[in-house]
Design a protein around this motif. Structure first.
Motif, PDB file in Angstrom:
ATOM      1  N   UNK A 536     -56.158  21.125  -7.980  1.00  0.00           N
ATOM      2  CA  UNK A 536     -57.093  22.249  -7.834  1.00  0.00           C
ATOM      3  C   UNK A 536     -57.418  22.436  -6.359  1.00  0.00           C
ATOM      4  N   UNK A 537     -57.421  23.685  -5.930  1.00  0.00           N
ATOM      5  CA  UNK A 537     -57.801  24.034  -4.570  1.00  0.00           C
ATOM      6  C   UNK A 537     -58.621  25.317  -4.627  1.00  0.00           C
ATOM      7  N   UNK A 538     -59.819  25.287  -4.059  1.00  0.00           N
ATOM      8  CA  UNK A 538     -60.654  26.479  -3.993  1.00  0.00           C
ATOM      9  C   UNK A 538     -60.627  26.951  -2.543  1.00  0.00           C
ATOM     10  N   UNK A 645     -60.543  31.640 -18.129  1.00  0.00           N
ATOM     11  CA  UNK A 645     -60.418  30.267 -17.650  1.00  0.00           C
ATOM     12  C   UNK A 645     -60.266  30.307 -16.128  1.00  0.00           C
ATOM     13  N   UNK A 646     -61.060  29.513 -15.430  1.00  0.00           N
ATOM     14  CA  UNK A 646     -60.994  29.510 -13.965  1.00  0.00           C
ATOM     15  C   UNK A 646     -60.854  28.075 -13.455  1.00  0.00           C
ATOM     16  N   UNK A 647     -60.260  27.921 -12.261  1.00  0.00           N
ATOM     17  CA  UNK A 647     -60.142  26.588 -11.658  1.00  0.00           C
ATOM     18  C   UNK A 647     -61.393  26.296 -10.834  1.00  0.00           C
ATOM     19  N   UNK A 648     -61.572  25.048 -10.469  1.00  0.00           N
ATOM     20  CA  UNK A 648     -62.825  24.625  -9.860  1.00  0.00           C
ATOM     21  C   UNK A 648     -62.619  23.257  -9.211  1.00  0.00           C
ATOM     22  N   UNK A 649     -63.548  22.876  -8.381  1.00  0.00           N
ATOM     23  CA  UNK A 649     -63.612  21.493  -7.884  1.00  0.00           C
ATOM     24  C   UNK A 649     -65.080  21.087  -7.881  1.00  0.00           C
ATOM     25  N   UNK A 650     -65.326  19.810  -8.002  1.00  0.00           N
ATOM     26  CA  UNK A 650     -66.724  19.341  -8.021  1.00  0.00           C
ATOM     27  C   UNK A 650     -67.134  18.852  -6.642  1.00  0.00           C
ATOM     28  N   UNK A 651     -68.409  18.965  -6.373  1.00  0.00           N
ATOM     29  CA  UNK A 651     -68.936  18.459  -5.103  1.00  0.00           C
ATOM     30  C   UNK A 651     -68.798  16.945  -5.047  1.00  0.00           C
ATOM     31  N   UNK A 652     -68.787  16.313  -6.217  1.00  0.00           N
ATOM     32  CA  UNK A 652     -68.751  14.855  -6.313  1.00  0.00           C
ATOM     33  C   UNK A 652     -67.479  14.261  -5.712  1.00  0.00           C
ATOM     34  N   UNK A 712     -53.356  28.555 -10.015  1.00  0.00           N
ATOM     35  CA  UNK A 712     -53.846  29.927  -9.880  1.00  0.00           C
ATOM     36  C   UNK A 712     -53.798  30.472  -8.451  1.00  0.00           C
ATOM     37  N   UNK A 713     -53.516  29.617  -7.442  1.00  0.00           N
ATOM     38  CA  UNK A 713     -53.547  30.136  -6.065  1.00  0.00           C
ATOM     39  C   UNK A 713     -52.231  29.979  -5.308  1.00  0.00           C
ATOM     40  N   UNK A 714     -51.311  29.146  -5.783  1.00  0.00           N
ATOM     41  CA  UNK A 714     -50.024  29.058  -5.099  1.00  0.00           C
ATOM     42  C   UNK A 714     -49.532  27.639  -4.940  1.00  0.00           C
ATOM     43  N   UNK A 715     -48.367  27.524  -4.274  1.00  0.00           N
ATOM     44  CA  UNK A 715     -47.792  26.223  -3.942  1.00  0.00           C
ATOM     45  C   UNK A 715     -48.162  25.896  -2.494  1.00  0.00           C
ATOM     46  N   UNK A 716     -48.637  24.673  -2.266  1.00  0.00           N
ATOM     47  CA  UNK A 716     -49.122  24.274  -0.948  1.00  0.00           C
ATOM     48  C   UNK A 716     -48.495  22.947  -0.538  1.00  0.00           C
ATOM     49  N   UNK A 733     -45.458  29.222  -1.044  1.00  0.00           N
ATOM     50  CA  UNK A 733     -45.219  30.506  -1.718  1.00  0.00           C
ATOM     51  C   UNK A 733     -46.347  30.725  -2.723  1.00  0.00           C
ATOM     52  N   UNK A 734     -46.481  31.960  -3.156  1.00  0.00           N
ATOM     53  CA  UNK A 734     -47.460  32.269  -4.201  1.00  0.00           C
ATOM     54  C   UNK A 734     -46.896  31.832  -5.550  1.00  0.00           C
ATOM     55  N   UNK A 735     -47.740  31.819  -6.573  1.00  0.00           N
ATOM     56  CA  UNK A 735     -47.278  31.409  -7.904  1.00  0.00           C
ATOM     57  C   UNK A 735     -46.307  32.417  -8.505  1.00  0.00           C
ATOM     58  N   UNK A 736     -46.537  33.688  -8.205  1.00  0.00           N
ATOM     59  CA  UNK A 736     -45.659  34.742  -8.700  1.00  0.00           C
ATOM     60  C   UNK A 736     -45.216  35.595  -7.538  1.00  0.00           C
ATOM     61  N   UNK A 737     -44.121  36.323  -7.743  1.00  0.00           N
ATOM     62  CA  UNK A 737     -43.628  37.208  -6.693  1.00  0.00           C
ATOM     63  C   UNK A 737     -44.668  38.278  -6.398  1.00  0.00           C
TER      64      UNK A 737
END
Length: 742
Positions: A536-538, A645-652, A712-716, A733-737
């Motif tokens: 996950x990456x925000x 459905x959305x991605x997320x990260x925790x502060x923890x 949901x945001x791409x390949x990193x 690259x992005x996940x989709x063209x």
């Protein structure tokens, strides 16, 4: 070339002849331009077909390559005419024997299909035996003999044979097979494609060799294919070189041969050891293992001896023409004044003075004495040596004269017994001088074979252009992820296997082609989808406070490391009091068809629990800076089904990181080479300094180029600038063209 200029004065060609002239202009190579008057006169005198013209072209090319001359004896002209079928007549008996042979070999089909096996089919088989046979006469004989075998045509023969319906195959439901090893799937894909790929590469060297040279060649190579990859150490390799590497190393590997990595270090003014080491690293990173690493400078003494030999045979001379005059005399096909000015002894003396530093840089050159009237400009006395006062990074100050590409490249191929000298198509015009030198000197004759270079739309690969962009501060260096250099692609996160796979996908052709970057993007995305772990990456975070979770409470959640590869297991993440979501996943007002967060709306955290928005907090500018939500735990009932459905990260367990998003470096597909800076897309690099990364990425912070699919945001990939305390991610690259090109 315009063959119509060789028509007799006042002659008006027929439509057929004009079509033939156009055909000659399209098909005739420049090496036989001097034979065009002979070819055109043959066309007029004998009313030749395109088939005969093609045969004549092949004969002239073979004749020139073997004899290296433009005049034919009467005996050679007779052979030339026979190659096109001129003067060849077959007797009725010869035709009848050929027809009998063809019908006998195809008797089973003839009896089965009777007259519906067309005579034209048998005619093509007879033509293979008697290339210049008269078609009308032969067809008449075929029809006559078919009638003798089958008898007169019946009413059944006049009807086409009944079509038999093929039985329908039962549909079998294919079970989805999940392979434990995705790499095995990749290797199977490559192997199948490579079998088709290599068919265009010539299998054998087309040249005859001197017996004593061939004996040495067999001793050196053991009868194996030898190829070479010969970069100049004056810059960084780019994606075009990846195709050249793939072809040279890949073909040799396929047939059990060997490949040299040879550095063409003949221009010390721009060559550096850093470039040498960078190229070695790129070659190894792409998975290629050289048989040996050599340098043109290893052969400077031997090349010098070859130059002396040519001068002694009056096949080379010292010239004082400057660059402008050299170009002018070549254009006008005029002999330079020095060509026949000096004796062999004087040329030897002048060349020795060049070597010992008696002349200023650029004042004299050594040129090969070939043919200033040759149709190929590269055969008009090419330069073999020039004066340069630069210390060489390997030979120091030993030399102040350095060999040219045209002189050194072919000879070192010969010294290293290269069987397949593969190069990009723009070097095709140099094949004549390549062949001339290896033919005139007592060395092995390698075979040059050209392929189209790999060109990508909207990409700049010229070292001069890249240097312009780096110097202007547009790029951060030669490994800038927006560049198509191997170093830039590696830093961007392109896997080596995927780049090689891309080379397979574009294929090997001799036709010039420009490949869309979307093709490269698709190959990279497909590879990463199979191999990259999930995370996950925000990128642009907005704070979400879950009011019904205690500050010290964390809710552990398990998620797959790779959903398509169960063997990688699961990874633990935690929902805490504060989490972060993408700002793009929030709207101040809800609307139909929108499934992400808005006031009063319920969405589900990916792999986690649903959350419901109860309030939001705005900053001084009126922009929402915090969202207040309630977590809906498993023991609580939902009022209605959640669609978002959305991605997320925790502060923890998250950490701040820097994210760099890249798009096309230039505004269009064809940047203006004369005005590169103005062509640059100012939005080609966007940096986010306060993004949030999850534990998987944090754990790989110091492992450069590690790839993730950030859902949901791409390949990193982890950038070279990363450290344990400062994570930097590049979007590969992005996940989709998308409309934006990489």
């Amino acid at each position: 070339m315009d063959p119509s200029q060789y028509l007799p004065e006042g002659y008006s060609p027929s439509k057929k002849e004009q079509a033939t002239l156009n055909f000659i202009a399209k098909k005739a190579p420049r090496s036989i331009e001097r034979f065009l008057p002979l070819l055109v006169s043959s066309m007029i005198d004998y009313n030749l077909s395109q088939k005969q013209i093609t045969a004549g072209l092949h004969h002239l090319v073979d004749f020139y390559q073997k004899e290296r001359k433009y005049e034919m004896t009467e005996e050679e002209k007779e052979s030339y005419h026979k190659s096109m079928g001129i003067g060849i007549e077959y007797s009725d008996l010869e035709i009848s024997i050929a027809v009998d042979k063809v019908l006998e070999e195809n008797m089973e089909q003839l009896l089965e299909r009777r007259y519906f096996a067309p005579s034209a089919f048998y005619m093509s088989l007879v033509s293979a035996l008697l290339p210049w046979v008269d078609t009308k006469k032969t067809l008449a004989i075929i029809e006559e003999k078919m009638a003798q075998i089958l008898g007169p045509k019946t009413e059944a023969d006049l009807k086409p044979p009944a079509k038999t319906k093929k039985p329908k195959k039962e549909k079998v439901k294919k079970e989805k097979k999940v392979k434990d090893n995705e790499e095995e799937k990749e290797s199977e894909f490559k192997e199948v494609d490579l079998e088709k790929l290599w068919t265009s590469v010539p299998q054998y060297n087309r040249y005859e060799q001197r017996p004593e040279i061939m004996e040495e060649h067999e001793r050196v190579t053991g009868g194996k294919v030898f190829t070479r990859f010969p970069p100049e150490p004056n810059g960084f390799l780019h994606i075009g070189h990846s195709k050249a590497m793939f072809l040279n190393f890949g073909y040799a590997r396929r047939v059990g041969g060997k490949t040299y990595l040879r550095f063409d270090d003949t221009n010390p003014s721009v060559e550096k050891d850093d470039f040498v080491e960078g190229i070695k690293h790129d070659v190894k990173w792409l998975g290629h293992e050289p048989f040996n690493v050599t340098y043109t400078s290893d052969y400077f003494d031997r090349l010098y001896d070859c130059a002396i030999d040519l001068i002694k045979r009056d096949l080379a001379y010292v010239d004082d023409q400057q660059k402008v005059d050299v170009a002018l005399f070549r254009k006008e096909k005029k002999n330079p004044p020095c060509r026949d000015k000096y004796s062999v002894e004087e040329n030897l003396r002048l060349f020795e003075m060049m070597r010992t530093g008696c002349f200023p840089a650029g004042s004299f050159t050594l040129r090969l004495k070939i043919d200033m009237a040759h149709p190929n400009p590269n055969m008009r006395d090419p330069i073999a040596y020039r004066i340069q006062y630069y210390p060489h990074n390997r030979t120091g100050d030993k030399w102040c004269i350095y060999p040219s590409y045209d002189f050194s490249h072919c000879l070192i191929d010969a010294f290293e017994h290269i069987s397949h000298s593969m190069c990009s198509i723009e070097f095709g015009s140099r094949r004549d001088s390549y062949d001339w030198l290896t033919h005139i000197l007592p060395v092995y004759r390698p075979m040059q074979w050209e392929f189209s270079r790999l060109e990508l739309e909207g990409a700049v690969m010229s070292k001069r252009h890249i240097n312009t962009l780096v110097t202007a501060g547009v790029l951060c260096g030669y490994d800038d992820p927006r560049l198509m250099t191997i170093a830039g692609l590696r830093r961007r996160g392109f896997p080596a296997d995927a780049i090689n796979k891309f080379c397979v996908s574009v294929g090997i052709t001799r036709a010039k082609q420009t490949t869309s970057k979307h093709v490269l993007e698709h190959v990279i995305r497909t590879h990463l989808d199979a191999h990259a772990d999930r995370a996950f990456l925000v990128i642009d975070p907005i704070k979400v406070t879950l009011r019904n979770i205690e500050p010290s409470e964390v809710i552990p959640i398990m998620r797959p490391v790779h959903p398509k590869d169960k063997s990688k297991g699961e990874r633990e993440i935690n929902i805490s009091k504060v989490i972060y979501i993408e700002r793009d996943d929030w709207r101040d007002e809800d609307e139909p068809g929108y499934y992400r967060m808005a006031p009063g709306k319920t969405v589900c955290l990916r792999y986690g629990y649903p959350i419901t928005v109860v309030d939001s907090v705005k900053d001084e500018s009126g922009k929402v800076c915090e969202i207040i939500c309630d977590v809906i735990r498993p023991d609580q009932k939902l009022k209605k089904k959640v669609k978002g459905f959305i991605h997320w990260v925790s502060e923890h367990d998250s950490k701040d990181c820097e994210v760099r998003l890249y798009t096309n470096l230039f505004k269009g597909d064809k940047p203006d080479p004369e005005n590169l800076i103005a062509s640059v897309n100012t939005g080609s690099k966007v940096v986010y300094h306060k993004s949030k990364a999850d534990p998987a990425i944090i754990g790989a912070a110091e492992t450069v180029n590690t790839a993730f699919q950030c859902e949901r945001v791409g390949y990193f990939a982890i950038d070279d600038d990363s450290s344990k305390d400062h994570i930097v991610l590049n979007r590969t690259v992005t996940l989709k063209e998308s409309k934006d090109k990489i």
